[in-house]
Design a protein around this motif. Sequence first.
Motif, PDB file in Angstrom:
ATOM      1  N   ALA A  77       0.838  -1.199   0.000  1.00 43.19           N
ATOM      2  CA  ALA A  77       0.000   0.000   0.000  1.00 43.19           C
ATOM      3  C   ALA A  77       0.874   1.251   0.000  1.00 43.19           C
ATOM      4  CB  ALA A  77      -0.928   0.001   1.212  1.00 43.19           C
ATOM      5  N   TRP A  78       1.956   1.250   0.776  1.00 41.36           N
ATOM      6  CA  TRP A  78       2.871   2.392   0.810  1.00 41.36           C
ATOM      7  C   TRP A  78       3.483   2.611  -0.571  1.00 41.36           C
ATOM      8  CZ3 TRP A  78       8.047   3.017  -0.251  1.00 41.36           C
ATOM      9  CH2 TRP A  78       8.620   4.218   0.144  1.00 41.36           C
ATOM     10  N   LEU A  79       3.904   1.529  -1.205  1.00 37.23           N
ATOM     11  CA  LEU A  79       4.527   1.614  -2.531  1.00 37.23           C
ATOM     12  C   LEU A  79       3.541   2.187  -3.550  1.00 37.23           C
ATOM     13  CD1 LEU A  79       7.012   1.045  -4.267  1.00 37.23           C
ATOM     14  CD2 LEU A  79       6.157  -1.282  -4.580  1.00 37.23           C
ATOM     15  N   ASP A  80       2.304   1.740  -3.495  1.00 35.57           N
ATOM     16  CA  ASP A  80       1.287   2.269  -4.409  1.00 35.57           C
ATOM     17  C   ASP A  80       1.080   3.763  -4.197  1.00 35.57           C
ATOM     18  OD1 ASP A  80       0.929  -0.213  -5.562  1.00 35.57           O
ATOM     19  OD2 ASP A  80      -0.842  -0.699  -4.348  1.00 35.57           O
ATOM     20  N   ARG A  81       1.028   4.209  -2.929  1.00 33.68           N
ATOM     21  CA  ARG A  81       0.850   5.639  -2.629  1.00 33.68           C
ATOM     22  C   ARG A  81       2.020   6.451  -3.165  1.00 33.68           C
ATOM     23  NH1 ARG A  81      -0.463   3.818   2.553  1.00 33.68           N
ATOM     24  NH2 ARG A  81       1.461   4.694   3.373  1.00 33.68           N
ATOM     25  N   VAL A  82       3.227   5.968  -2.957  1.00 34.34           N
ATOM     26  CA  VAL A  82       4.425   6.698  -3.393  1.00 34.34           C
ATOM     27  C   VAL A  82       4.476   6.770  -4.916  1.00 34.34           C
ATOM     28  CG1 VAL A  82       6.952   6.583  -3.496  1.00 34.34           C
ATOM     29  CG2 VAL A  82       5.786   6.224  -1.334  1.00 34.34           C
ATOM     30  N   ASP A  84       1.981   6.588  -6.987  1.00 36.18           N
ATOM     31  CA  ASP A  84       0.905   7.464  -7.436  1.00 36.18           C
ATOM     32  C   ASP A  84       1.304   8.930  -7.278  1.00 36.18           C
ATOM     33  OD1 ASP A  84      -1.784   8.040  -8.353  1.00 36.18           O
ATOM     34  OD2 ASP A  84      -2.213   8.627  -6.279  1.00 36.18           O
ATOM     35  N   ARG A  85       1.906   9.253  -6.139  1.00 37.34           N
ATOM     36  CA  ARG A  85       2.347  10.627  -5.871  1.00 37.34           C
ATOM     37  C   ARG A  85       3.411  11.064  -6.875  1.00 37.34           C
ATOM     38  NH1 ARG A  85       4.806  10.935  -0.274  1.00 37.34           N
ATOM     39  NH2 ARG A  85       3.467   9.157   0.031  1.00 37.34           N
ATOM     40  N   ARG A  86       4.330  10.188  -7.202  1.00 40.42           N
ATOM     41  CA  ARG A  86       5.433  10.536  -8.102  1.00 40.42           C
ATOM     42  C   ARG A  86       5.003  10.560  -9.561  1.00 40.42           C
ATOM     43  NH1 ARG A  86      10.696   7.818  -5.194  1.00 40.42           N
ATOM     44  NH2 ARG A  86      10.447   9.013  -3.294  1.00 40.42           N
ATOM     45  N   ASP A  87       3.933   9.824  -9.890  1.00 46.46           N
ATOM     46  CA  ASP A  87       3.447   9.800 -11.272  1.00 46.46           C
ATOM     47  C   ASP A  87       2.636  11.035 -11.620  1.00 46.46           C
ATOM     48  OD1 ASP A  87       4.654   7.387 -11.721  1.00 46.46           O
ATOM     49  OD2 ASP A  87       2.833   6.198 -11.458  1.00 46.46           O
TER      50      ASP A  87
END
Length: 102
Positions: A77-82, A84-87
């Motif tokens: 979940a953390w990886l997905d959030r990061v 998404d934020r960077r994309d």
Amino acid sequence: MVQKQPAEIIQITKDGMTYRLTPEKEGGYLIEVADYPPAYSEGRTIDEALTMIEDALQLVLEVDKEDGRTIPEHLEAWLDRVKDRRDRPAESSSSHRTYPST
């Protein structure tokens, strides 16, 4: 939230992730993810160390996923959030400025 631990270890929780910082004798900090030891980094300041560990954690998790290793759900979940934020494109007011023609 910053908590001091025995032996000069500083524990910081940011975005649901707990990091441990150990001051280095020559200056700066060694930083690791409390529940994912393969991810570690360092920085001259606490802020720099936090930035560096987030990059390191993202890379380690991506490599581990590619290698077929199981990633704990909260780290997925953390990886997905990061990611998404960077994309997302940076929301800067400078990209919306207009200048009068001369």
